[in-house]
Design a protein around this motif. Structure first.
Motif, PDB file in Angstrom:
ATOM      1  N   LYS A  22       6.133  12.850  -3.718  1.00 23.74           N
ATOM      2  CA  LYS A  22       6.868  13.942  -4.587  1.00 23.74           C
ATOM      3  C   LYS A  22       8.045  13.945  -5.253  1.00 23.74           C
ATOM      4  CE  LYS A  22       3.914  17.034  -1.990  1.00 23.74           C
ATOM      5  NZ  LYS A  22       3.846  18.326  -0.934  1.00 23.74           N
ATOM      6  N   VAL A  23       9.080  13.357  -4.571  1.00 28.95           N
ATOM      7  CA  VAL A  23      10.486  12.985  -5.153  1.00 28.95           C
ATOM      8  C   VAL A  23      10.324  12.093  -6.057  1.00 28.95           C
ATOM      9  CG1 VAL A  23      12.635  12.098  -4.844  1.00 28.95           C
ATOM     10  CG2 VAL A  23      11.433  13.423  -2.915  1.00 28.95           C
ATOM     11  N   PHE A  24       9.577  10.950  -6.166  1.00 30.62           N
ATOM     12  CA  PHE A  24       9.432  10.018  -7.045  1.00 30.62           C
ATOM     13  C   PHE A  24       8.816  10.573  -8.407  1.00 30.62           C
ATOM     14  CE2 PHE A  24       6.714   6.977  -9.365  1.00 30.62           C
ATOM     15  CZ  PHE A  24       7.608   5.982  -9.555  1.00 30.62           C
ATOM     16  N   LEU A  25       7.570  11.576  -8.185  1.00 29.72           N
ATOM     17  CA  LEU A  25       6.983  12.239  -9.355  1.00 29.72           C
ATOM     18  C   LEU A  25       7.998  13.152 -10.016  1.00 29.72           C
ATOM     19  CD1 LEU A  25       4.604  13.171 -10.888  1.00 29.72           C
ATOM     20  CD2 LEU A  25       4.302  14.827  -9.101  1.00 29.72           C
ATOM     21  N   TYR A  26       9.021  13.859  -9.578  1.00 26.07           N
ATOM     22  CA  TYR A  26      10.053  14.672 -10.078  1.00 26.07           C
ATOM     23  C   TYR A  26      10.945  13.891 -10.986  1.00 26.07           C
ATOM     24  CZ  TYR A  26       7.836  18.151  -7.080  1.00 26.07           C
ATOM     25  OH  TYR A  26       6.992  19.293  -6.275  1.00 26.07           O
TER      26      TYR A  26
ATOM     27  N   ALA B 286       0.685  -1.197  -0.024  1.00 25.73           N
ATOM     28  CA  ALA B 286       0.072   0.010  -0.082  1.00 25.73           C
ATOM     29  C   ALA B 286       0.895   1.499  -0.012  1.00 25.73           C
ATOM     30  CB  ALA B 286      -1.036  -0.110   1.148  1.00 25.73           C
ATOM     31  N   ARG B 287       1.916   1.242   0.764  1.00 27.83           N
ATOM     32  CA  ARG B 287       2.808   2.483   0.704  1.00 27.83           C
ATOM     33  C   ARG B 287       3.592   2.701  -0.587  1.00 27.83           C
ATOM     34  NH1 ARG B 287       5.702   1.264   6.474  1.00 27.83           N
ATOM     35  NH2 ARG B 287       3.727   1.474   7.956  1.00 27.83           N
ATOM     36  N   ALA B 288       3.981   1.626  -1.218  1.00 21.47           N
ATOM     37  CA  ALA B 288       4.777   1.545  -2.396  1.00 21.47           C
ATOM     38  C   ALA B 288       3.701   2.238  -3.636  1.00 21.47           C
ATOM     39  CB  ALA B 288       5.147   0.319  -2.978  1.00 21.47           C
ATOM     40  N   TRP B 289       2.311   1.694  -3.455  1.00 23.26           N
ATOM     41  CA  TRP B 289       1.229   2.016  -4.267  1.00 23.26           C
ATOM     42  C   TRP B 289       1.155   3.657  -4.393  1.00 23.26           C
ATOM     43  CZ3 TRP B 289      -4.331  -0.303  -4.597  1.00 23.26           C
ATOM     44  CH2 TRP B 289      -4.858   0.138  -5.899  1.00 23.26           C
ATOM     45  N   SER B 290       0.985   4.005  -2.955  1.00 19.69           N
ATOM     46  CA  SER B 290       0.574   5.351  -2.569  1.00 19.69           C
ATOM     47  C   SER B 290       1.848   6.270  -3.320  1.00 19.69           C
ATOM     48  CB  SER B 290       0.385   5.526  -1.152  1.00 19.69           C
ATOM     49  OG  SER B 290       1.576   5.409  -0.517  1.00 19.69           O
ATOM     50  N   VAL B 291       2.865   5.836  -3.129  1.00 24.18           N
ATOM     51  CA  VAL B 291       4.050   6.544  -3.735  1.00 24.18           C
ATOM     52  C   VAL B 291       3.857   6.811  -5.232  1.00 24.18           C
ATOM     53  CG1 VAL B 291       6.628   6.472  -4.048  1.00 24.18           C
ATOM     54  CG2 VAL B 291       5.831   6.014  -1.575  1.00 24.18           C
ATOM     55  N   MET B 292       3.476   5.739  -5.775  1.00 17.77           N
ATOM     56  CA  MET B 292       3.724   5.915  -7.467  1.00 17.77           C
ATOM     57  C   MET B 292       2.496   6.402  -8.107  1.00 17.77           C
ATOM     58  SD  MET B 292       5.502   2.364  -8.273  1.00 17.77           S
ATOM     59  CE  MET B 292       4.743   1.128  -7.326  1.00 17.77           C
ATOM     60  N   GLU B 293       1.345   6.044  -7.437  1.00 12.41           N
ATOM     61  CA  GLU B 293      -0.092   6.691  -7.741  1.00 12.41           C
ATOM     62  C   GLU B 293      -0.580   7.872  -7.346  1.00 12.41           C
ATOM     63  OE1 GLU B 293      -1.972   5.318 -10.067  1.00 12.41           O
ATOM     64  OE2 GLU B 293      -0.320   3.708 -10.414  1.00 12.41           O
ATOM     65  N   TYR B 294      -0.159   8.350  -5.679  1.00 16.95           N
ATOM     66  CA  TYR B 294      -0.675   9.528  -5.471  1.00 16.95           C
ATOM     67  C   TYR B 294       0.464  10.533  -4.854  1.00 16.95           C
ATOM     68  CZ  TYR B 294      -4.501   6.451  -5.075  1.00 16.95           C
ATOM     69  OH  TYR B 294      -5.664   5.640  -5.169  1.00 16.95           O
ATOM     70  N   PRO B 295       0.957  11.442  -5.847  1.00 20.51           N
ATOM     71  CA  PRO B 295       2.214  12.211  -5.564  1.00 20.51           C
ATOM     72  C   PRO B 295       2.026  13.004  -4.531  1.00 20.51           C
ATOM     73  CG  PRO B 295       1.506  12.275  -7.967  1.00 20.51           C
ATOM     74  CD  PRO B 295       0.328  11.645  -7.172  1.00 20.51           C
ATOM     75  N   THR B 296       0.700  13.424  -3.782  1.00 21.98           N
ATOM     76  CA  THR B 296       0.543  14.383  -2.812  1.00 21.98           C
ATOM     77  C   THR B 296       0.570  13.620  -1.491  1.00 21.98           C
ATOM     78  OG1 THR B 296      -1.900  14.255  -3.183  1.00 21.98           O
ATOM     79  CG2 THR B 296      -0.765  16.207  -4.481  1.00 21.98           C
ATOM     80  N   SER B 297       0.806  12.488  -1.679  1.00 18.40           N
ATOM     81  CA  SER B 297       0.403  11.827  -0.416  1.00 18.40           C
ATOM     82  C   SER B 297       1.484  11.684   0.768  1.00 18.40           C
ATOM     83  CB  SER B 297       0.111   9.912  -0.613  1.00 18.40           C
ATOM     84  OG  SER B 297       1.176   9.555  -1.259  1.00 18.40           O
ATOM     85  N   SER B 298       3.048  11.821   0.031  1.00 17.77           N
ATOM     86  CA  SER B 298       3.986  12.068   1.029  1.00 17.77           C
ATOM     87  C   SER B 298       5.032  12.779   0.137  1.00 17.77           C
ATOM     88  CB  SER B 298       4.424  10.707   1.493  1.00 17.77           C
ATOM     89  OG  SER B 298       4.691   9.840   0.575  1.00 17.77           O
ATOM     90  N   PHE B 299       6.063  13.073   1.049  1.00 15.57           N
ATOM     91  CA  PHE B 299       7.350  13.615   0.478  1.00 15.57           C
ATOM     92  C   PHE B 299       8.054  12.705  -0.523  1.00 15.57           C
ATOM     93  CE2 PHE B 299      11.982  14.363   0.284  1.00 15.57           C
ATOM     94  CZ  PHE B 299      12.066  15.941  -0.043  1.00 15.57           C
TER      95      PHE B 299
END
Length: 231
Positions: free
Chosen positions: A159-163, A143-156
């Motif tokens: 956002k780093v992954f998005l950039y 769930a944490r990995a999914w939130s990092v890849m699918e929801y850019p505003t979920s955590s810092f």
């Protein structure tokens, strides 16, 4: 003296001829039920009050009198659809100049509905993922990995992954475009040219290679065309 039937819409009176009354009766609509139920055979004038969109009513009476049906510019297509249903007139009777705008509105409305449903499902899924990420075990890691890849505003970290992912996409596009610039080209050697040909083609064009380097790789396609025509 002939009976004159009138209806009043927001103070605007409309005379109803026998032909017009017959056409209204044929629609079997709510308007027909209300109007015909009010008409008295022994009355010379019937004043039926109702409150509908003024311009739409004028256009609809023009249509019922044998004219063409147009949608007013000052009305929402959804409101005009209600007017058509009240008078029992199918939307296909609209002229093409107005029908395109009418249909486009409902198409856009359907697209917005799909987008809203998708956003609602996305928000629901985000809540589910956030709940799972707060737990323990492998499901929490997923769930944490999914939130990092699918929801850019979920955590810092998201956002780093998005950039980083956006930077990689831009870099790939830059390399793809810059590779077509003459500055990044070089001459092919004789051995590299022969990598494009079969052994029969090499023997046939061996005398052609009088220099160790050549400029344009597009010559390969021209030579292959010549070979196919020659064979």
């Amino acid at each position: 003296m002939a009976k004159v039937h009138c209806i009043s819409n927001r103070g605007i009176k409309h005379e109803l001829s026998d032909q017009l009354l017959r056409r209204i009766r044929e629609t079997t609509s709510d308007a027909a039920d209300h109007i015909l139920a009010t008409i008295k055979n022994d009355s010379k004038c019937m004043d039926f009050q109702f409150n509908r969109h003024t311009t739409s009513t004028n256009n609809i009476f023009d249509y019922l009198n044998g004219g063409k049906l147009h949608m007013p510019e000052d009305i929402c297509p959804q409101k005009f659809n209600e007017e058509l249903e009240f008078w029992g007139i199918p939307e296909t009777e609209l002229e093409s100049c107005c029908f395109t705008r009418y249909v486009s509105y409902f198409d856009n409305l359907q697209v917005l509905s799909v987008l809203e449903d998708g956003e609602c499902k996305r928000n629901t899924m985000f809540e589910i993922v956030a709940t799972m990420a707060g737990g323990n075990g492998w499901r929490s890691v997923q769930a944490r990995a999914w939130s990092v890849m699918e929801y850019p505003t979920s955590s810092f970290l998201a956002k780093v992954f998005l950039y980083i992912s956006n930077a990689m996409v831009l870099l790939s596009l830059f390399l793809l475009v810059s590779s077509t610039h003459p500055l990044f080209r070089r001459k092919l050697t004789k051995d590299e040219w022969f990598d494009y040909f079969t052994s029969e083609e090499e023997e046939l064009f061996d005398d052609y290679w009088f220099n160790d380097t050549y400029h344009d790789a597009s010559v390969v396609a021209i030579l292959r065309t010549c070979i196919s025509n020659y064979l």
